[in-house]
Write a protein that holds these residues in place. Structure first.
Motif, PDB file in Angstrom:
ATOM      1  N   ASP A 411      -9.185 -21.647  -3.589  1.00 44.24           N
ATOM      2  CA  ASP A 411      -8.694 -20.458  -4.300  1.00 44.24           C
ATOM      3  C   ASP A 411      -9.845 -19.530  -4.670  1.00 44.24           C
ATOM      4  N   GLU A 412     -10.945 -20.118  -5.098  1.00 49.98           N
ATOM      5  CA  GLU A 412     -12.102 -19.318  -5.506  1.00 49.98           C
ATOM      6  C   GLU A 412     -12.723 -18.603  -4.311  1.00 49.98           C
ATOM      7  N   VAL A 413     -12.762 -19.284  -3.178  1.00 49.69           N
ATOM      8  CA  VAL A 413     -13.309 -18.662  -1.964  1.00 49.69           C
ATOM      9  C   VAL A 413     -12.462 -17.463  -1.553  1.00 49.69           C
ATOM     10  N   GLU A 414     -11.144 -17.651  -1.564  1.00 52.84           N
ATOM     11  CA  GLU A 414     -10.257 -16.558  -1.163  1.00 52.84           C
ATOM     12  C   GLU A 414     -10.410 -15.356  -2.097  1.00 52.84           C
ATOM     13  N   LYS A 415     -10.468 -15.609  -3.406  1.00 52.74           N
ATOM     14  CA  LYS A 415     -10.601 -14.525  -4.381  1.00 52.74           C
ATOM     15  C   LYS A 415     -11.917 -13.777  -4.198  1.00 52.74           C
ATOM     16  N   CYS A 416     -12.991 -14.514  -3.981  1.00 54.90           N
ATOM     17  CA  CYS A 416     -14.311 -13.880  -3.854  1.00 54.90           C
ATOM     18  C   CYS A 416     -14.469 -13.146  -2.527  1.00 54.90           C
ATOM     19  N   ARG A 417     -13.827 -13.617  -1.482  1.00 55.29           N
ATOM     20  CA  ARG A 417     -13.890 -12.879  -0.209  1.00 55.29           C
ATOM     21  C   ARG A 417     -13.168 -11.533  -0.333  1.00 55.29           C
ATOM     22  N   THR A 418     -12.101 -11.503  -1.120  1.00 51.44           N
ATOM     23  CA  THR A 418     -11.427 -10.225  -1.362  1.00 51.44           C
ATOM     24  C   THR A 418     -12.354  -9.269  -2.108  1.00 51.44           C
ATOM     25  N   THR A 419     -13.080  -9.799  -3.093  1.00 52.44           N
ATOM     26  CA  THR A 419     -14.056  -8.971  -3.809  1.00 52.44           C
ATOM     27  C   THR A 419     -15.130  -8.469  -2.859  1.00 52.44           C
ATOM     28  N   LEU A 420     -15.680  -9.366  -2.036  1.00 47.85           N
ATOM     29  CA  LEU A 420     -16.749  -8.989  -1.098  1.00 47.85           C
ATOM     30  C   LEU A 420     -16.270  -7.934  -0.110  1.00 47.85           C
ATOM     31  N   LYS A 421     -15.039  -8.081   0.340  1.00 48.51           N
ATOM     32  CA  LYS A 421     -14.494  -7.100   1.273  1.00 48.51           C
ATOM     33  C   LYS A 421     -14.596  -5.691   0.697  1.00 48.51           C
ATOM     34  N   TRP A 422     -14.174  -5.554  -0.557  1.00 47.04           N
ATOM     35  CA  TRP A 422     -14.167  -4.224  -1.162  1.00 47.04           C
ATOM     36  C   TRP A 422     -15.542  -3.761  -1.608  1.00 47.04           C
TER      37      TRP A 422
END
Length: 510
Positions: A411-422
């Motif tokens: 869950d943490e990986v998915e959330k942080c990849r969304t942050t990194l994307k933006w």
């Protein structure tokens, strides 16, 4: 419209602001929104002395703005009633005294000689022309139609056209059907009646800038976020909210993006998505298949084998290989013996400047798209993680609760990849300087931590290494979460302090 304080009951949940990158909001069920609507209806009904159905029509006409409705109604109640469809538009009546005299004469005549009652005539519905209908319905305008035609008409308007404002079927009639009439016309069609009520709720929510309907399919929850109700606030906050029905129902209150686009402001994210939609594939193709004219920098595609190029725009002739002027090549064009000629160097420099802009965009876009794709692949990672969790239960004494550390890490990986994307969308529009360098340092640290955690989650499980793996994954997940918070906190604080500078004009900024 003013919002009353929401009562706390099981159908509502509040989200207080805990961090600078979070906003205060409240989730409302459809039931509670209906209660807010009913409170407004009762308020108007008491002031105007009208029934609830009429008050509801008046409020919808004024987009649920009570103050504006009261002002308009007090000025000219008749015109408001006509405009809202409460009463039909009719020509001016004759003066009162004349009507009284006519009424008196008629009454006197009727006393002298009683007229026989008229013979009932069979009713022919103007819509279906069926003269056997015995049940009819009519609005205040008097346009009568059979119940079957009314039911079909109302149902079609609701189910096919999504209308909550249903006008009379009479020609050139503007009278609007009140709610009780609509429910009577629908008879026992409970599904369509529920859809009608949902449309009315959506109209109420859409009319209130403090409210927003959850965009996820089949969800009927609403979010109240007064902090993000004005455009001016969207230059300092990114109002990400969750509707409360499901933790995955996360969306931006300030723009149509159905997801979390922190740390990027709504105006910047909108520009980036539009650019990606317009330019991503085109930019890749241009990079691979074209060059710029050495004179006017028009983009040119080579459509033949000859390297003698002529720009269709400015008619300039040049060499495709070295970009130098063709006139200096003579008959030895194929050797490009003028490669180091000043004109050729200048032409290549001009092309390099044009290509640098393209390369810069593709640098940020490719990384943005990569993190987006990696976040989508988290579904597969969930499946792998569940299998690993089952293996841990079979090979160790760990309980199901104790192996949840793997799922939390995913869950943490998915959330942080969304942050990194933006973050790559934001970095593309940030002006050069110390602030951008510090932002990219935080971006780099988070990206490195996320990649390390992803590698741990992908590693094979050996029974003897499970305790160590559990500790490593837990520690790394905590670190990743901390790095994500640091990046979001610093960016949000930068908005509040007006630290960020953009290389393009951004809505809301001077």
């Amino acid at each position: 419209m003013d919002m009353e304080t929401f009562s706390q009951d099981p159908s509502t949940t509040s989200k207080g602001k805990g961090k600078s990158y979070e906003v205060e909001y409240e989730t409302l069920s459809q039931k509670l929104v209906e209660e807010l609507m009913q409170a407004d209806v009762e308020h108007i009904s008491a002031i105007f002395g009208v029934d609830s159905a009429t008050a509801a029509l008046l409020l919808r006409h004024m987009d649920w703005n009570k103050d504006r409705l009261i002002d308009k109604f007090m000025d000219n109640a008749s015109s408001v009633n006509v405009a809202a469809g409460v009463t039909p538009a009719s020509p001016a009546s004759s003066p009162g005294p004349d009507r009284s005299r006519r009424s008196t004469r008629t009454t006197t005549k009727s006393l002298k000689k009683a007229e026989p009652a008229p013979t009932p005539q069979p009713f022919v519905c103007p819509i279906c022309f069926d003269d056997s209908q015995v049940e009819t319905l009519a609005l205040v305008c008097g346009h009568k139609f059979c119940t079957g035609c009314w039911g079909a008409y109302v149902s079609s308007k609701i189910r096919e056209e999504g209308e909550h404002r249903i006008i009379c079927m009479g020609e050139n009639c503007s009278v609007v059907a009140p709610d009780p009439f609509i429910l009577r016309a629908l008879d026992d069609d409970a599904e369509t009646a529920a859809r009608f009520q949902e449309l009315v709720v959506r109209n109420f929510v859409a009319s209130n800038k403090n409210l927003k309907f959850c965009p996820f399919p089949s969800c009927t929850n609403t979010v109240s976020c007064p902090a993000a109700a004005s455009r001016s606030t969207l230059t300092t906050i990114v109002p990400t909210v969750v509707c409360g029905a499901d933790s995955r129902h996360k969306f931006c209150f300030g723009c149509p993006i159905e997801g979390d686009h922190r740390p990027v402001l709504c105006a910047v994210s909108k520009m980036w998505l539009q650019k990606c939609h317009d330019d991503s594939e085109t930019a890749n193709w241009i990079k691979s298949n074209t060059k710029e004219c050495s004179k006017c920098q028009s983009t040119i595609e080579k459509n033949g084998g000859c390297n003698h190029m002529t720009c269709k725009k400015c008619k300039y002739e040049f060499c495709w290989v070295c970009m130098g002027p063709w006139v200096e090549h003579g008959t030895a064009w194929y050797s490009c013996n003028r490669f180091d000629d000043k004109a050729g160097v200048e032409a290549r420099d001009a092309q390099s400047a044009s290509r640098a802009s393209l390369e810069r965009y593709l640098h940020y876009y490719n990384r943005w798209a990569n993190h987006e794709q990696s976040a989508k692949l988290s579904v597969e990672l969930y499946v792998k993680t569940e299998k690993k969790m089952e293996e841990m239960q079979l090979t160790t004494d760990l309980t199901w609760i104790e192996v949840q550390f793997m799922k939390k890490a995913v869950d943490e990986v998915e959330k942080c990849r969304t942050t990194l994307k933006w973050t790559y969308a934001m970095a593309y529009y940030l002006a050069k300087g110390n602030e951008k360098e510090l932002f990219e340092d935080n971006q780099r640290d988070l990206e490195k931590a996320v990649e390390d955690l992803s590698e741990l989650l992908e590693s094979p499980i050996e029974p003897e290494n499970i305790p160590t793996l559990r500790q490593k994954v837990t520690d790394k997940a905590v670190y990743v979460s901390k790095r994500n918070q640091i990046l979001l906190e610093d960016t949000a604080q930068g908005y509040l302090e007006d630290r960020w500078r953009w290389n393009v004009a951004v809505e809301g900024f001077d």
